[in-house]
Enzyme design. Structure first.
Site, PDB file in Angstrom:
ATOM      1  N   LYS A  18      25.342  18.124 -49.369  1.00 24.31           N
ATOM      2  CA  LYS A  18      24.223  19.125 -49.231  1.00 24.31           C
ATOM      3  C   LYS A  18      24.890  20.559 -49.733  1.00 24.31           C
ATOM      4  O   LYS A  18      23.942  21.203 -50.380  1.00 24.31           O
ATOM      5  CB  LYS A  18      23.580  19.044 -47.951  1.00 24.31           C
ATOM      6  N   CYS A  42      18.068  21.626 -29.257  1.00 21.88           N
ATOM      7  CA  CYS A  42      19.420  20.944 -29.895  1.00 21.88           C
ATOM      8  C   CYS A  42      20.623  21.364 -29.240  1.00 21.88           C
ATOM      9  O   CYS A  42      21.730  20.617 -29.359  1.00 21.88           O
ATOM     10  CB  CYS A  42      19.420  21.121 -31.440  1.00 21.88           C
ATOM     11  N   MET A  43      20.771  22.647 -28.646  1.00 20.56           N
ATOM     12  CA  MET A  43      21.952  22.938 -28.019  1.00 20.56           C
ATOM     13  C   MET A  43      21.881  23.798 -26.540  1.00 20.56           C
ATOM     14  O   MET A  43      22.729  24.168 -26.098  1.00 20.56           O
ATOM     15  CB  MET A  43      22.770  23.621 -29.063  1.00 20.56           C
ATOM     16  N   MET A  64      24.357  16.756 -30.437  1.00 22.98           N
ATOM     17  CA  MET A  64      23.009  16.548 -30.139  1.00 22.98           C
ATOM     18  C   MET A  64      23.031  15.214 -28.887  1.00 22.98           C
ATOM     19  O   MET A  64      22.270  15.250 -27.874  1.00 22.98           O
ATOM     20  CB  MET A  64      22.181  15.910 -31.068  1.00 22.98           C
ATOM     21  N   GLY A  81      24.065  22.478 -34.911  1.00 23.37           N
ATOM     22  CA  GLY A  81      23.506  21.765 -36.073  1.00 23.37           C
ATOM     23  C   GLY A  81      22.692  22.963 -36.950  1.00 23.37           C
ATOM     24  O   GLY A  81      22.339  22.463 -38.003  1.00 23.37           O
ATOM     25  N   GLN A  82      22.592  24.202 -36.546  1.00 21.36           N
ATOM     26  CA  GLN A  82      21.937  25.177 -37.286  1.00 21.36           C
ATOM     27  C   GLN A  82      22.963  26.228 -37.519  1.00 21.36           C
ATOM     28  O   GLN A  82      23.715  26.541 -36.887  1.00 21.36           O
ATOM     29  CB  GLN A  82      20.790  25.609 -36.544  1.00 21.36           C
TER      30      GLN A  82
END
Length: 807
Positions: free
Chosen positions: A88, A172-173, A348, A385-386
């Site tokens: 990516k 998510c966190m 996650m 994740g971000q």
């Protein structure tokens, strides 16, 4: 070279070779090419930026020519990725140039989206807020840059006296945050990525870093190619690419991680091989209150801890988790060895969990009880994740209960400090926490007459129409509610813009200045390099422009104590720069002004940041960053460890200086195992788990517009066990319907694919907006973090005929 890393490099190189940006072929750049050896040409300029995708924080070199990004290379000067990128990352430049970029504000009139001017868009938003400021909500994400999140935070809590601001990072966190707070009294990991270079054992808890954080995982597998011995233990509910690289795979039942951690704690006590010296000097024991459990819990004695943990024998843990008793003993024996270094990684799998706070605290407890903490290679580490879940959400505090720098709205002294930094009137900040994400959307999609008290919502840099659990209840019910108004700022049309009343075209990544904060406390900076298309504009500017329109309308909250605009920026001569006018926004560096204001908040919790200009020079700095006697700025790799952390008292080996027990100690928690809130039964006999894939990031709104990534993974799917498929006469590639008590989703079946779930379990990635698996997921959430559980609910697989899959 290790086969896994060789394959990854090959994939990355092939991706770079095939990349196209707006029809122009990207230069073929190798992963190990030096920064100063990048191709040059007339008009081609390179500059640094963090990658736009996950929380790893890889640095890239961005090549710009004729006002367009034409090339991307891994940044060899970056400590995080040392020149390597994932598939990516090599294509990150192409996400700017999808054919359907949003370029004009669009207002829904008589059911149709109609182009309007920015002036009308800003005035429309400001008028709705002015008319009903208390029923307005602001929803963002860990993709907000630090200045964007800080501006939104100040606008809401300091300006509107409204705490209804929350990010998708809640999904998510949030459990990682509450786990850190419960254990250490302060958020974010103590270790850093160097732990991956020095551990002897890596344990992945419900985590698949081979696909989700591939550059970090390669730091471990690459060591094997150099002849180093690194044991990888994968604990999961299905086999993944991480399993393929692991020495041991421990397949657990959903929720089994709680039992496994309790079993390790039990054996460390039972075998008397825990680290008595570390525990005696640096730890307390803690448990839930009997009546009303809180995040702080109550102190318990070591003897009481021993009593409570006694029943979690390996055999009992095997019953609860499905992991054989001898494997539980193996894990406990490893933690009982003090001459090796053990790093735990999770993401996650442990956070999206109705016992998320508990399992986070328990894994920290395993490391503390065993003394595997604070030495390079010995660390419990959660990943994000971000790109700025840490920097923006956790540090700036864009959560419904939080204020910048680790403060909370419920503490009078924190409100007073924040009002002081913002120079707003006393009492501006409300003491009542706003709605967390699930509650916020419940109130938005509930009719006003029935108590739905959020009437206007502004969504920036996220896509809740695809990511919320139980979409039919939390998002789709907005349709038809005439008095509810949804404003969405985004780059492309999404599942969220489909229901929007007003759509704002946004600039992204290197189309604007920015700062992120990654998973290892590293703050990163970049400059705008290209113009956004059409009339797309910065999210931060949108917030300031709305605030100034309210200021013009006479909203008192948009004035500071001196009557000035709360986002006033002045030039060197003391003259105010009208940054609310977009053609004047880049007359100055607004990011720098906001960041320097934000820095004031960072010292209370010892998350000290350096001046903005230090980040311009660096590939990121890990906080706390402190000024040294010679005027230079020093980052911190290992927090709470005396050999590296400048805030540990001289002579102390460790000090948890934000201890919730105010004695410099961390807390070792006991939590009783509880079953999941929904389990398979006769009607819905399968476990449903959701997650991500290597090729696509989150909801795929960016990566699905990159042809190479889209072709490599064109559609979502459902992974099934061969025997489950055979029992239902389901063939490879056949379209089936996934049903839960909340909704349905049609998907092709993938048997023995990339992931291999056990019998009775299915897995579906959520990146595909044409196949919304979150119609089926469960919105039940952790009681402390309010984070929903996307990893386990009951479902069934329905063949297009009537056959069902038996359990």
């Amino acid at each position: 070279m290790n086969n896994d890393r060789r394959a990854l490099l090959k994939t990355a190189a092939m991706a770079a070779a095939g990349s196209m940006v707006a029809g122009a072929t990207l230069p073929v750049l190798q992963a190990d090419q030096a920064v100063d050896g990048l191709p040059t040409g007339e008009g081609l300029e390179w500059n640094k930026a963090p990658c736009r995708f996950c929380g790893t924080g890889c640095h890239v070199q961005v090549g710009v020519e004729d006002g367009r990004v034409v090339a991307v290379a891994g940044d060899k000067a970056a400590d995080v990725n040392k020149g390597l990128l994932c598939v990516k990352g090599y294509h990150v430049g192409s996400i700017l140039y999808g054919k359907d970029r949003l370029t004009r504000p669009l207002l829904r009139k008589d059911g149709k989206l109609t182009e309007i001017s920015w002036d009308e868009a800003i005035e429309t938003i400001a008028q709705r807020i002015f008319d009903s400021p208390d029923t307005f909500a602001f929803y963002g994400s860990g993709q907000w840059t630090i200045p964007e999140g800080y501006a939104a935070q100040k606008f809401m809590k300091g300006g509107l006296s409204n705490n209804h601001i929350d990010p998708n990072a809640r999904l998510c966190m949030a459990s990682a945050v509450t786990g850190f707070l419960a254990t250490y009294g302060v958020d974010e990991p103590a270790g850093c990525y160097q732990d991956l270079d020095e551990c002897d054992v890596l344990i992945t808890w419900g985590n698949n870093p081979a696909e989700m954080h591939p550059v970090l995982f390669s730091r471990v597998t690459d060591r094997r190619s150099r002849g180093e011995q690194v044991r990888i233990i994968d604990i999961g509910t299905r086999r993944t690419r991480t399993t393929d690289a692991a020495n041991d795979y421990l397949e657990m039942k959903p929720h089994g991680d709680v039992a496994i951690s309790l079993g390790i704690l039990h054996l460390l006590i039972e075998n008397d091989n825990y680290d008595k010296s570390f525990v005696e000097k640096h730890c307390n024991f803690r448990g839930d209150e009997a009546d009303t459990p809180t995040l702080q819990g109550e102190p318990i004695s070591e003897e009481e801890f021993r009593k409570r943990i006694a029943k979690y024998t390996p055999e009992h843990v095997e019953e609860l988790s499905g992991v054989p008793a001898d494997k539980i003993r193996m894990l406990a024996d490893l933690f009982g060895q003090h001459d090796i270094r053990i790093t735990s990684l999770w993401c996650m799998g442990m956070n999206q969990h109705t016992m998320g706070t508990a399992i986070n605290s328990l894994v920290h407890g395993v490391h503390l009880l065993s003394g595997h903490f604070g030495r390079p290679g010995d660390a419990p580490t959660s990943l994000t994740g971000q790109p700025s879940a840490c920097g923006t959400v956790r540090e700036v505090g864009t959560l419904a209960h939080a204020l910048p720098g680790g403060r909370v709205v419920t503490k009078p002294e924190h409100r007073e400090q924040s009002e002081g930094f913002w120079n707003v009137r006393e009492g501006s900040i409300s003491e009542v926490p706003g709605y967390h994400t699930v509650k916020m959307f419940e109130q938005f999609t509930k009719p006003t007459a029935e108590g739905g008290d959020i009437t206007t919502m502004f969504v920036q840099v996220t896509n809740p129409g695809q990511t919320l659990p139980n979409l039919n209840a939390l998002f789709n019910d907005k349709q038809g509610l005439e008095d509810k108004f949804l404003i969405v700022s985004d780059v492309y049309p999404t599942a969220t813009t489909a229901l929007a009343d007003l759509i704002l075209p946004a600039a992204m990544w290197v189309e604007k200045n920015g700062m992120f904060g990654n998973s290892e406390r590293r703050t990163q900076q970049w400059f705008k390099m290209v113009d956004p298309p059409g009339e797309a504009r910065d999210d931060c500017w949108m917030t300031i422009a709305i605030a100034h329109k309210l200021f013009e309308m006479g909203h008192e909250g948009m004035k500071d104590k001196d009557g000035a605009f709360i986002f006033a920026v002045k030039d060197d001569a003391g003259q105010e720069i009208p940054v609310w006018e977009f053609d004047r926004y880049y007359d100055t560096n607004v990011d720098k002004h906001l960041f320097e204001e934000y820095r004031q908040f960072t010292t209370m919790k010892h998350k000290n940041l350096a001046p903005y200009e230090e980040y311009v020079k660096a590939r990121g700095l890990r906080w706390p960053v402190v000024e040294q006697e010679d005027g230079s700025w020093r980052e911190t790799r290992f927090r709470f460890s005396g050999f590296d952390d400048p805030f540990v008292k001289a002579g102390e080996e460790f000090e948890f200086y934000h201890s919730s027990s105010s004695d410099g100690r961390a807390q070792i928690w006991f939590h009783e195992y509880q079953p999941p809130p929904e389990m398979p039964d006769e009607e819905y006999p399968m476990w449903l788990c959701t997650g991500r894939v290597l090729e696509h990031w989150h909801t795929g709104t960016m990566t699905r517009r990159v042809s190479q990534l889209s072709r490599a993974m064109p559609t979502a799917y459902v992974e099934m066990h061969l025997e489950d498929a055979q029992a239902a006469n389901i063939r490879q590639g056949e379209i089936v319907t996934i049903e839960s008590r909340r909704g349905v989703c049609d998907l092709p079946v993938w048997i023995d694919g990339r992931g291999r779930p056990p019998r009775g379990t299915i897995f579906v990635p959520f990146f595909d907006e044409t196949k919304l698996i979150n119609n089926c997921t469960l919105e039940a959430y952790d009681p402390f973090s309010k984070q929903p559980d996307y990893k386990k609910c009951a479902a069934r697989v329905v063949k297009k005929t009537t056959a069902k899959v038996p359990s």
